[in-house]
Scaffold this motif. Structure first.
Motif, mmCIF file in Angstrom:
data_model
loop_
_atom_site.group_PDB
_atom_site.id
_atom_site.type_symbol
_atom_site.label_atom_id
_atom_site.label_comp_id
_atom_site.label_asym_id
_atom_site.label_seq_id
_atom_site.Cartn_x
_atom_site.Cartn_y
_atom_site.Cartn_z
ATOM 1 N N THR A 264 -3.522 8.681 7.941
ATOM 2 C CA THR A 264 -3.751 8.417 6.516
ATOM 3 C C THR A 264 -3.901 6.920 6.275
ATOM 4 O OG1 THR A 264 -2.510 10.374 5.826
ATOM 5 C CG2 THR A 264 -2.766 8.626 4.193
ATOM 6 N N VAL B 53 0.830 -1.207 0.000
ATOM 7 C CA VAL B 53 0.000 0.000 0.000
ATOM 8 C C VAL B 53 0.865 1.258 0.000
ATOM 9 C CG1 VAL B 53 -1.612 1.359 1.403
ATOM 10 C CG2 VAL B 53 -1.986 -1.099 1.073
ATOM 11 N N LYS C 208 0.703 5.792 -0.730
ATOM 12 C CA LYS C 208 -0.116 6.990 -0.897
ATOM 13 C C LYS C 208 0.781 8.175 -1.222
ATOM 14 C CE LYS C 208 -3.782 9.689 -0.589
ATOM 15 N NZ LYS C 208 -4.943 9.570 -1.524
ATOM 16 N N THR C 209 0.496 8.828 -2.359
ATOM 17 C CA THR C 209 1.236 10.018 -2.765
ATOM 18 C C THR C 209 0.240 11.129 -3.054
ATOM 19 O OG1 THR C 209 3.038 8.713 -3.732
ATOM 20 C CG2 THR C 209 2.838 10.997 -4.450
ATOM 21 N N TYR C 210 0.501 12.298 -2.507
ATOM 22 C CA TYR C 210 -0.349 13.460 -2.761
ATOM 23 C C TYR C 210 0.282 14.309 -3.862
ATOM 24 C CZ TYR C 210 -2.740 12.370 1.621
ATOM 25 O OH TYR C 210 -3.447 11.745 2.624
ATOM 26 N N GLY D 275 1.947 9.622 8.697
ATOM 27 C CA GLY D 275 0.948 8.939 7.890
ATOM 28 C C GLY D 275 0.104 7.934 8.642
ATOM 29 N N GLU E 85 5.147 11.975 -1.052
ATOM 30 C CA GLU E 85 4.892 10.574 -0.733
ATOM 31 C C GLU E 85 4.609 10.455 0.759
ATOM 32 O OE1 GLU E 85 6.811 6.161 -1.631
ATOM 33 O OE2 GLU E 85 8.154 7.893 -1.391
ATOM 34 N N ASP F 235 -10.016 7.218 2.202
ATOM 35 C CA ASP F 235 -8.952 7.880 1.448
ATOM 36 C C ASP F 235 -8.471 6.898 0.391
ATOM 37 O OD1 ASP F 235 -7.140 9.782 0.652
ATOM 38 O OD2 ASP F 235 -6.269 10.083 2.639
ATOM 39 N N ASP F 236 -8.280 7.369 -0.832
ATOM 40 C CA ASP F 236 -7.877 6.484 -1.926
ATOM 41 C C ASP F 236 -6.408 6.089 -1.826
ATOM 42 O OD1 ASP F 236 -10.402 6.620 -3.052
ATOM 43 O OD2 ASP F 236 -9.881 8.361 -4.292
ATOM 44 N N LEU F 237 -6.100 4.879 -2.292
ATOM 45 C CA LEU F 237 -4.712 4.446 -2.420
ATOM 46 C C LEU F 237 -4.153 4.975 -3.732
ATOM 47 C CD1 LEU F 237 -5.152 0.600 -1.753
ATOM 48 C CD2 LEU F 237 -5.179 2.420 -0.069
ATOM 49 N N THR F 238 -2.837 5.125 -3.790
ATOM 50 C CA THR F 238 -2.188 5.384 -5.071
ATOM 51 C C THR F 238 -1.318 4.204 -5.480
ATOM 52 O OG1 THR F 238 -0.469 6.624 -3.886
ATOM 53 C CG2 THR F 238 -2.234 7.897 -4.900
ATOM 54 N N MET G 243 -7.248 4.991 4.846
ATOM 55 C CA MET G 243 -7.230 4.147 3.659
ATOM 56 C C MET G 243 -7.833 2.777 3.954
ATOM 57 S SD MET G 243 -3.748 5.040 1.519
ATOM 58 C CE MET G 243 -2.581 4.551 2.799
#
Length: 273
Positions: free
Chosen positions: A65, A26, A28-30, A62, A38, A74-77, A69
């Motif tokens: 965050t 998993v 997550k990057t904004y 995080g 990241e 919250d969406d994963l990237t 998720m």
């Protein structure tokens, strides 16, 4: 690091989300391009059904965050998350959430606050009221059912928030820094109460906290996160017998685990040794 899985306690059945939580690579990057940040990097974990897990780490690493998720908020990237036999692609219904702020509605009585999920979900109100009173009794605030939140102390308000989260009998309960605004004595009381509730409800629990002592006392397992990008530095099984008393914190075995976690933060520069 090799994953460690504590022995789970029984959990209620009959829900599609009932089962282990599995995180596979998993991330997550904004944002994107040069402005990309990241937040989470390649986390793979399995949380056993009925397990109590605590996540500790520096501010901004995080933790929240990651919890959002898993809850589908919250969406994963990168990677994937599964709960039981279902992949998380949106908000997970079978979760009770407690935040640092209790978010109680001051114009509703304690009982009516606890019953709010029943109204939203269209549950049988007679059965819901019976369960609400049982939860308030278990949390030692039944005598304040007709009071209003503004008449309660901070610790009592959080007990009500926990009762509200548990009303629909979720298989998962997520707590994001729920006791950080409480005084030390009340926080100790809530730590003892939380482990009792987790055992009584057989609910898989994920606790986000900055307190190493709290994490080790409450959880079956402590995940130690690095600073951004958040990654798992250590995965520690805490196998002290339950129920646990506060005196446990003075024992060499408890102190050793706390020291192990602090050492991780010293190594990464997140804590001065």
């Amino acid at each position: 690091m090799t994953e460690q899985t504590a022995h789970p306690s029984p959990a209620a059945s009959g829900s599609a989300t009932n089962g282990a939580i599995v995180l596979d690579q998993v991330g997550k990057t904004y944002g994107s391009g040069e402005g990309a940040v990241e937040a989470i990097r390649s986390i793979s974990l399995t949380f056993a059904q009925g397990q109590s897990v605590a996540i500790v780490g520096p501010s901004g690493c995080g933790k929240s965050t990651l919890m959002r998720m898993i809850a589908g908020l919250d969406d994963l990237t990168a990677g994937s998350i599964r709960i039981g036999d279902r992949q998380v692609t949106g908000p997970v219904r079978d979760i009770g959430v407690v935040f640092q702020r209790d978010l109680l509605l001051d114009w509703r009585s304690v009982l009516d606050n606890v019953l709010l999920p029943a109204e939203i979900r269209g549950m049988d109100m007679a059965a819901a009221s019976k369960r609400a009173m049982a939860l308030l009794e278990e949390l030692d605030v039944a005598g304040f059912a007709k009071h209003y939140p503004w008449q309660l102390s901070g610790g009592m308000r959080q007990r009500v928030a926990i009762a509200r989260a548990l009303l629909p009998s979720p298989h998962l309960m997520f707590l994001d820094e729920p006791f950080s605004a409480l005084d030390a004595m009340t926080r100790d009381q809530m730590n003892v109460l939380l482990q009792q509730i987790q055992a009584a409800e057989h609910v898989t629990t994920l606790l986000i906290t900055h307190s190493i002592l709290e994490a080790v006392f409450v959880a079956d397992r402590v995940l130690v996160m690095s600073g951004r990008p958040g990654a798992i530095l250590d995965d520690i099984t805490v196998d002290f017998p339950r129920p646990r008393k506060l005196e446990l914190r003075e024992t060499p075995a408890f102190t050793a685990i706390v020291g192990r976690i602090r050492e991780q933060f010293v190594k990464t520069g997140d804590l001065v040794g």
